[in-house]
Design a protein around this motif. Structure first.
Motif, mmCIF file in Angstrom:
data_model
loop_
_atom_site.group_PDB
_atom_site.id
_atom_site.type_symbol
_atom_site.label_atom_id
_atom_site.label_comp_id
_atom_site.label_asym_id
_atom_site.label_seq_id
_atom_site.Cartn_x
_atom_site.Cartn_y
_atom_site.Cartn_z
ATOM 1 N N MET A 1 43.543 62.275 -17.447
ATOM 2 C CA MET A 1 42.581 61.890 -18.540
ATOM 3 C C MET A 1 41.555 62.466 -18.503
ATOM 4 O O MET A 1 40.700 62.502 -17.366
ATOM 5 N N THR A 2 40.842 62.773 -19.656
ATOM 6 C CA THR A 2 39.586 63.573 -19.668
ATOM 7 C C THR A 2 38.519 62.276 -19.721
ATOM 8 O O THR A 2 38.691 61.499 -20.551
ATOM 9 N N ARG A 3 37.493 62.587 -19.122
ATOM 10 C CA ARG A 3 36.429 61.471 -18.945
ATOM 11 C C ARG A 3 34.927 62.321 -19.127
ATOM 12 O O ARG A 3 35.041 63.393 -18.874
ATOM 13 N N SER A 4 33.960 61.639 -19.606
ATOM 14 C CA SER A 4 32.790 62.219 -19.947
ATOM 15 C C SER A 4 31.624 61.111 -19.396
ATOM 16 O O SER A 4 31.528 60.161 -19.503
ATOM 17 N N ILE A 5 30.996 61.832 -18.260
ATOM 18 C CA ILE A 5 29.769 61.082 -17.577
ATOM 19 C C ILE A 5 28.260 61.763 -18.489
ATOM 20 O O ILE A 5 28.248 62.717 -18.528
ATOM 21 N N THR A 6 27.716 60.619 -18.408
ATOM 22 C CA THR A 6 26.400 60.758 -19.235
ATOM 23 C C THR A 6 25.223 60.089 -18.526
ATOM 24 O O THR A 6 25.310 58.904 -18.351
ATOM 25 N N ASN A 7 24.146 60.960 -18.003
ATOM 26 C CA ASN A 7 23.092 60.446 -17.570
ATOM 27 C C ASN A 7 21.929 60.595 -18.112
ATOM 28 O O ASN A 7 21.583 61.764 -18.226
ATOM 29 N N PRO A 8 21.422 59.773 -19.058
ATOM 30 C CA PRO A 8 20.088 60.250 -19.581
ATOM 31 C C PRO A 8 18.902 60.633 -18.920
ATOM 32 O O PRO A 8 18.768 59.973 -17.770
ATOM 33 N N ALA A 9 18.237 61.566 -19.616
ATOM 34 C CA ALA A 9 16.923 62.245 -18.743
ATOM 35 C C ALA A 9 15.981 61.073 -18.342
ATOM 36 O O ALA A 9 15.375 61.076 -17.253
ATOM 37 N N GLU A 10 15.893 60.137 -19.191
ATOM 38 C CA GLU A 10 14.701 59.135 -18.860
ATOM 39 C C GLU A 10 15.079 58.131 -17.860
ATOM 40 O O GLU A 10 14.244 57.271 -17.511
ATOM 41 N N LEU A 11 16.372 58.067 -17.479
ATOM 42 C CA LEU A 11 16.829 57.346 -16.163
ATOM 43 C C LEU A 11 16.858 57.961 -14.963
ATOM 44 O O LEU A 11 17.221 59.178 -15.010
ATOM 45 N N HIS A 12 16.769 57.234 -13.908
ATOM 46 C CA HIS A 12 17.127 58.405 -12.523
ATOM 47 C C HIS A 12 18.407 58.807 -12.386
ATOM 48 O O HIS A 12 19.354 58.185 -13.191
ATOM 49 N N ASP A 13 18.385 59.930 -11.800
ATOM 50 C CA ASP A 13 19.751 60.591 -11.485
ATOM 51 C C ASP A 13 20.655 59.842 -10.593
ATOM 52 O O ASP A 13 20.324 59.772 -9.322
#
Length: 59
Positions: A1-13
């Motif tokens: 299964m393909t998944r995509s992880i997104t971490n917005p720049a304005e939140l901590h890594d």
């Protein structure tokens, strides 16, 4: 299964903590988890509960 992880720049890594802010995958299921309001270092306690709520996404 393909998944995509997104971490917005304005939140901590969060990668060093073993999670991602948003994970999406094809299909019909949707999973939603709560999050606490952390600062740029990933810590949430500074400033008390009111500050933590203000830092939380949508807070």
């Amino acid at each position: 299964m393909t998944r995509s992880i997104t971490n917005p720049a304005e939140l901590h890594d969060p990668t060093g903590y073993g999670y991602g802010h948003v994970v999406s995958a094809p299909g019909e299921q949707v999973f939603i988890a709560g999050q606490y309001g952390s600062d740029g270092t990933g810590h949430g306690g500074a400033g008390g509960l009111r500050a933590v709520i203000r830092r939380a996404p949508g807070g």
